[in-house]
Motif scaffolding. Structure first.
Motif, PDB file in Angstrom:
ATOM      1  N   ALA A   1     -22.730  -2.430  -1.142  1.00 48.05           N
ATOM      2  CA  ALA A   1     -22.106  -3.157  -0.031  1.00 48.05           C
ATOM      3  C   ALA A   1     -21.079  -4.161  -0.503  1.00 48.05           C
ATOM      4  N   ARG A   2     -21.108  -4.537  -1.789  1.00 46.91           N
ATOM      5  CA  ARG A   2     -20.212  -5.569  -2.286  1.00 46.91           C
ATOM      6  C   ARG A   2     -19.025  -5.005  -3.041  1.00 46.91           C
ATOM      7  N   ALA A   3     -18.814  -3.689  -2.954  1.00 46.89           N
ATOM      8  CA  ALA A   3     -17.707  -3.091  -3.690  1.00 46.89           C
ATOM      9  C   ALA A   3     -16.380  -3.547  -3.110  1.00 46.89           C
ATOM     10  N   GLY A   4     -15.359  -3.554  -3.948  1.00 41.96           N
ATOM     11  CA  GLY A   4     -14.004  -3.850  -3.518  1.00 41.96           C
ATOM     12  C   GLY A   4     -13.047  -3.064  -4.373  1.00 41.96           C
ATOM     13  N   PHE A   5     -11.757  -3.100  -4.029  1.00 39.67           N
ATOM     14  CA  PHE A   5     -10.794  -2.311  -4.786  1.00 39.67           C
ATOM     15  C   PHE A   5      -9.394  -2.868  -4.621  1.00 39.67           C
ATOM     16  N   VAL A   6      -8.517  -2.405  -5.511  1.00 40.72           N
ATOM     17  CA  VAL A   6      -7.107  -2.783  -5.505  1.00 40.72           C
ATOM     18  C   VAL A   6      -6.292  -1.504  -5.369  1.00 40.72           C
ATOM     19  N   VAL A   7      -5.225  -1.540  -4.556  1.00 39.16           N
ATOM     20  CA  VAL A   7      -4.294  -0.425  -4.395  1.00 39.16           C
ATOM     21  C   VAL A   7      -2.902  -0.933  -4.741  1.00 39.16           C
ATOM     22  N   TRP A   8      -2.107  -0.097  -5.418  1.00 42.85           N
ATOM     23  CA  TRP A   8      -0.757  -0.514  -5.790  1.00 42.85           C
ATOM     24  C   TRP A   8       0.143   0.702  -5.936  1.00 42.85           C
ATOM     25  N   GLU A   9       1.455   0.436  -6.077  1.00 46.18           N
ATOM     26  CA  GLU A   9       2.439   1.484  -6.352  1.00 46.18           C
ATOM     27  C   GLU A   9       2.642   1.597  -7.852  1.00 46.18           C
ATOM     28  N   SER A  10       2.807   2.831  -8.339  1.00 43.15           N
ATOM     29  CA  SER A  10       3.093   3.023  -9.753  1.00 43.15           C
ATOM     30  C   SER A  10       3.948   4.263  -9.935  1.00 43.15           C
ATOM     31  N   ASN A  11       4.872   4.193 -10.904  1.00 42.32           N
ATOM     32  CA  ASN A  11       5.689   5.365 -11.228  1.00 42.32           C
ATOM     33  C   ASN A  11       5.180   6.075 -12.482  1.00 42.32           C
ATOM     34  N   ARG A  12       3.946   5.786 -12.904  1.00 38.19           N
ATOM     35  CA  ARG A  12       3.367   6.526 -14.021  1.00 38.19           C
ATOM     36  C   ARG A  12       3.286   8.007 -13.616  1.00 38.19           C
ATOM     37  N   GLY A  13       3.640   8.865 -14.511  1.00 37.29           N
ATOM     38  CA  GLY A  13       3.717  10.277 -14.174  1.00 37.29           C
ATOM     39  C   GLY A  13       5.078  10.700 -13.677  1.00 37.29           C
ATOM     40  N   GLY A  14       6.016   9.738 -13.512  1.00 33.06           N
ATOM     41  CA  GLY A  14       7.382  10.096 -13.169  1.00 33.06           C
ATOM     42  C   GLY A  14       7.728  10.034 -11.700  1.00 33.06           C
ATOM     43  N   ALA A  15       6.773   9.776 -10.831  1.00 31.72           N
ATOM     44  CA  ALA A  15       7.056   9.683  -9.393  1.00 31.72           C
ATOM     45  C   ALA A  15       6.231   8.542  -8.805  1.00 31.72           C
ATOM     46  N   TRP A  16       6.775   7.883  -7.784  1.00 31.76           N
ATOM     47  CA  TRP A  16       6.065   6.769  -7.149  1.00 31.76           C
ATOM     48  C   TRP A  16       4.906   7.305  -6.313  1.00 31.76           C
TER      49      TRP A  16
END
Length: 848
Positions: free
Chosen positions: A44-59
């Motif tokens: 129940a206490r889980a959380g997460f972060v989301v972001w943009e990245s161009n790793r792999g050559g594409a956003w």
């Protein structure tokens, strides 16, 4: 059985990772084992972060859990598309994001990027879930595109620039702003009180009228408003700092300083801040000093926040370490079933629990968990006497686990942070607003002004006390000495359980400000560093907004500097002037002007026009003299029958110019002396049309005006002799109070310079500085140690390369210099610097 886990910041977790072999998350912690709570507590206490990245050559969008597990792609690979603008729903179950054509993923010159707004289900197994399109949408220029109002309602900018509220389940929409932003788009916070855009303006939004009253640009980029509508957060300069402003008090502070020592030495160039929905976390990204938002090696960080004071209360935790560009993060954590409390110790806290629940209150001290209290029942109570972080965990008879947290601060008395003075419309009265740093009580507090008692009242804002001064008391304050302006407060206390009483407070009120009477103002501009707020004709508090175009900028005192460009007023400012003049058929323009050249050619200083064929009013300079053209039915389309001569221009020194008109009578003053009194102009302004409102050159000016302008006011009424002379005195006093820096004038030879960055490298900015090194040949004025100078010059201004950027090495010039450290207006600009060596840096405003 596993113990409960929590989102604490006591340290990083290391473990296997697909991200350069280093995994950093937020460590799970446990309470004492005798009260075992079940594995569901950790989940129940889980959380997460989301972001943009161009790793792999594409956003693409990536996700990482706060437990330190490896990052993984959240969106599927999609050739020809770029994914950006991720924003997590309040319940953490869905994600709104923008899918752009790959060639629009940079910051296009022709405006914000438009694409497809998508809704992605965040599957519990962490694999990409189902998604669907919500229609056309666009960024507000810097990769922010949406605001979740609640779990199913989303605010975003449509492809055509309208601000839309959308029910993501039913598809129902409504337009929130009647007039779309002309070039970007307004994002509105969940409380429907504040709008912002790609430039950091935090502007009041009126949902009843569906209007935004635009506030001035604070400098920098990437603004966002917290979900409770209280705080604005943005990057205030190139690489930092990340700042927060209290939208109730307009007081700002640094969340993370530029080069903040809490970050790794190679990750102190800050961008992309985002507060979490619950206000408990801040996410951002940082590089080693590279600026390019599309190619530099940025990494994502998070840290815990105190949402009431908007301050970091935990160490920065690194989320990524991949050499790709990781940017624009969002962070989410679930709510605690018993909530989070923020208190000042000592205080008593209590929780309602399910009947018969077993509970325990703990505190962590130096890594050890200490049990403070425990029991069983339908209510838990405890008095917290010391600062710290406290946790309560309860288990109901049905084996349901409940968790809560208390963060206790040290006790502190309320602190007076500002005094705001406002004129009231009735009978010359004055309102003082005394703002404190926390909610306070008015009972028992007393105030004396000039030794005489005044009445304190608590405002609607519980952090603000007000004092209303009658006309006579206000006059004595304005004309009296320091003793008459001294305010003494006693007995102010906060609302803590054990109230903290502030020591006696004494403040000297500022002398009366310019202008002396704010009645019927339709435009007020003190300088670019002020809020420029005033009460308009309708009684609402509004602001004047100007944006520079071309060779126009603000100097260290935030004055308008014109060297061939212009400052363009916002649409709301133009509309207020138009409506005010039409309503009264009276107009006064007042300004302090410094002309830099006695040019014989026509040069526009201030205008409400679109050129000779359509002019409402223009103040210009011709043959070394001021000239006014005011359009009425009697003066023609070019407003020059007659053009009114206002006397000679004194080059290089401030001149306070006032032009005042009531139908059939125009008068003008320069430095308080009348220079024109004519009855040749007749009738009013019923035929005026909405036109651009400019300071500096008109669009077609062949010989643009060069100089400085400050203290600009426009009234929808005429002024008399006494008021004009009082305004001249007040304006001069305010100018004299400014501390001017020590200047240096030298003849020098250019030895080397940093390269001028491209617009692509500094996007989305269009202005930049570069550091030059000069060999000093002769000191003409001032004192200098050494023979070499490092000088910052403007090399890009509104996208145009300045002549100084092309000056050949070895050329000689005379430079007028000021200390670089005393140039607050430059903090938001990119500074190109690849010169070795140190020493004091200087700044020169030389443009040619």
């Amino acid at each position: 059985m596993p113990a409960a886990a929590s989102l604490a910041t006591s340290g990083p977790v290391t473990g296997p990772s697909a991200d350069s072999g280093v995994g950093v998350g937020i460590r799970g912690e446990s309470i004492d084992r005798p009260l075992e709570l079940g594995a569901s507590a950790a989940a129940a206490r889980a959380g997460f972060v989301v972001w943009e990245s161009n790793r792999g050559g594409a956003w693409r969008l990536w996700r990482r859990e706060v437990d330190g597990s490896p990052p993984r792609p959240l969106t599927r690979a999609e050739p020809g598309r770029a994914h950006c603008c991720a924003h997590i729903s309040p319940d953490g179950s869905r994600l709104a994001y923008l899918s752009l054509p790959a060639d629009r993923a940079r910051y296009p010159d022709d405006g914000p990027a438009s694409g497809e707004l998508r809704l992605l289900d965040l599957a519990p197994d962490l694999d990409p879930g189902a998604e669907r399109s919500l229609g056309s949408a666009r960024t507000y220029f810097e990769h922010r595109a949406a605001v979740w109002r609640d779990a199913r309602s989303l605010i975003h900018i449509s492809g055509d620039g309208q601000t839309i509220e959308r029910d993501v389940d039913s598809g129902a929409t409504r337009v929130l702003v009647d007039r779309a932003h002309p070039s970007r788009g307004w994002l509105i916070d969940p409380t429907l009180t504040t709008a912002t855009m790609g430039s950091p303006t935090f502007s009041p939004y009126d949902p009843a009228r569906r209007t935004v009253d635009e506030r001035p640009n604070r400098g920098g980029c990437q603004p966002y408003v917290t979900s409770d509508g209280r705080w604005g957060v943005w990057v205030a300069g190139a690489g930092g700092p990340i700042r927060a402003v209290d939208l109730e008090t307009d007081l700002a502070h640094d969340l993370l300083g530029k080069g903040d020592a809490r970050l790794p030495a190679d990750r102190r160039y800050l961008y992309f801040p985002m507060p979490s929905r619950d206000g408990l976390w801040l996410a951002w990204a940082a590089s080693a000093g590279e600026h390019d938002h599309h190619a530099a090696d940025y990494d994502v960080f998070v840290a815990e926040l105190d949402p009431e004071r908007m301050e970091l209360v935990g160490p920065p935790l690194r989320v990524t370490s991949d050499p790709a560009t990781d940017r624009f993060p969002d962070v989410w954590s679930p709510a605690l079933s018993l909530g989070r409390r923020f208190i000042e110790a000592p205080a008593t806290v209590s929780w309602d629990l399910p009947g018969g629940a077993e509970w325990r209150l703990t505190r962590e001290t130096e890594g050890a968990i200490q049990t403070l209290a425990q029991g069983r029942g339908d209510r838990a109570n405890h008095r917290i006497d010391e600062p710290g972080r406290f946790r309560i965990v309860a288990r109901s008879a049905s084996d349901r686990v409940l968790e809560g947290e208390v963060r206790a601060r040290p006790a502190s008395p309320p602190r007076l942070i500002s005094i705001e003075t406002r004129s009231l419309r009735q009978g010359g009265r004055r309102l003082l607003r005394l703002r404190f740093d926390e909610p306070i009580r008015a009972e028992g507090a007393t105030a004396r002004l000039g030794g005489r008692a005044v009445r304190l009242q608590l405002a609607d804002d519980p952090r603000t006390l007000t004092v209303v001064l009658g006309a006579e008391r206000a006059r004595r304050v304005d004309t009296g000495d320091v003793a008459q302006r001294t305010l003494r407060l006693e007995g102010v206390r906060d609302r803590a359980e054990v109230p903290n009483v502030a020591p006696t407070i004494e403040r000297v009120l500022d002398p009366p400000r310019w202008p002396s009477d704010a009645a019927d103002l339709v435009l007020l501009w003190r300088d670019g560093g002020s809020a420029n707020l005033f009460d308009d004709l309708g009684g609402d508090e509004v602001a004047t907004v100007f944006e520079p175009q071309g060779r126009a900028f603000l100097d260290r005192a935030w004055r308008m500097r014109l060297a061939g460009g212009r400052f363009l007023a916002g649409m709301e400012t133009m509309q207020r002037l138009l409506e005010g003049a039409r309503a009264t058929n009276e107009l006064t323009v007042e300004a302090t002007i410094v002309s830099e050249t006695p040019t014989p050619d026509l040069a526009t200083i201030w205008t409400f026009s679109s050129g000779p064929s359509s002019r409402n009013v223009t103040l210009d300079q011709l043959d070394g003299r001021f000239r006014l053209r005011l359009r009425t039915p009697s003066t023609g389309r070019n407003a020059d029958r007659p053009a009114v001569d206002l006397g000679p221009v004194a080059v290089g020194r401030p001149q306070h110019v006032v032009v005042s008109y009531t139908p059939g009578h125009l008068r003008a003053w320069v430095d308080g002396e009348m220079v024109a009194d004519t009855r040749e102009l007749r009738a009013g302004f019923f035929h005026w049309r909405p036109l651009p409102l400019l300071v500096g050159s008109e669009w077609q000016d062949a010989s643009p005006w060069r100089g400085r302008l400050e203290q600009l006011a426009v009234y929808a009424r005429a002024l008399g002799d006494d008021e004009v002379r009082e305004n001249v005195r007040r304006a001069a006093r305010e100018r004299a109070a400014r501390q001017e820096p020590a200047t240096l004038r030298v003849r020098a030879r250019l030895a080397r310079r940093s390269p001028t960055p491209s617009l692509r490298e500094i996007s989305p900015y269009r202005d930049a500085l570069a550091l030059f090194e000069w060999q000093v040949l002769e000191v003409l004025d001032g004192r200098l140690q050494g023979s070499r100078l490092q000088v910052a010059h403007r090399v890009l201004l509104d996208g145009e390369e300045m002549p100084i950027a092309r000056l050949p090495i070895g050329k000689e010039r005379v430079l007028r210099l000021e200390p670089f450290a005393e140039q607050p207006q430059l903090e938001s600009l990119v500074l190109a610097d690849d010169l070795e060596g140190g020493g004091p840096r200087h700044y020169s405003e030389r443009l040619e």
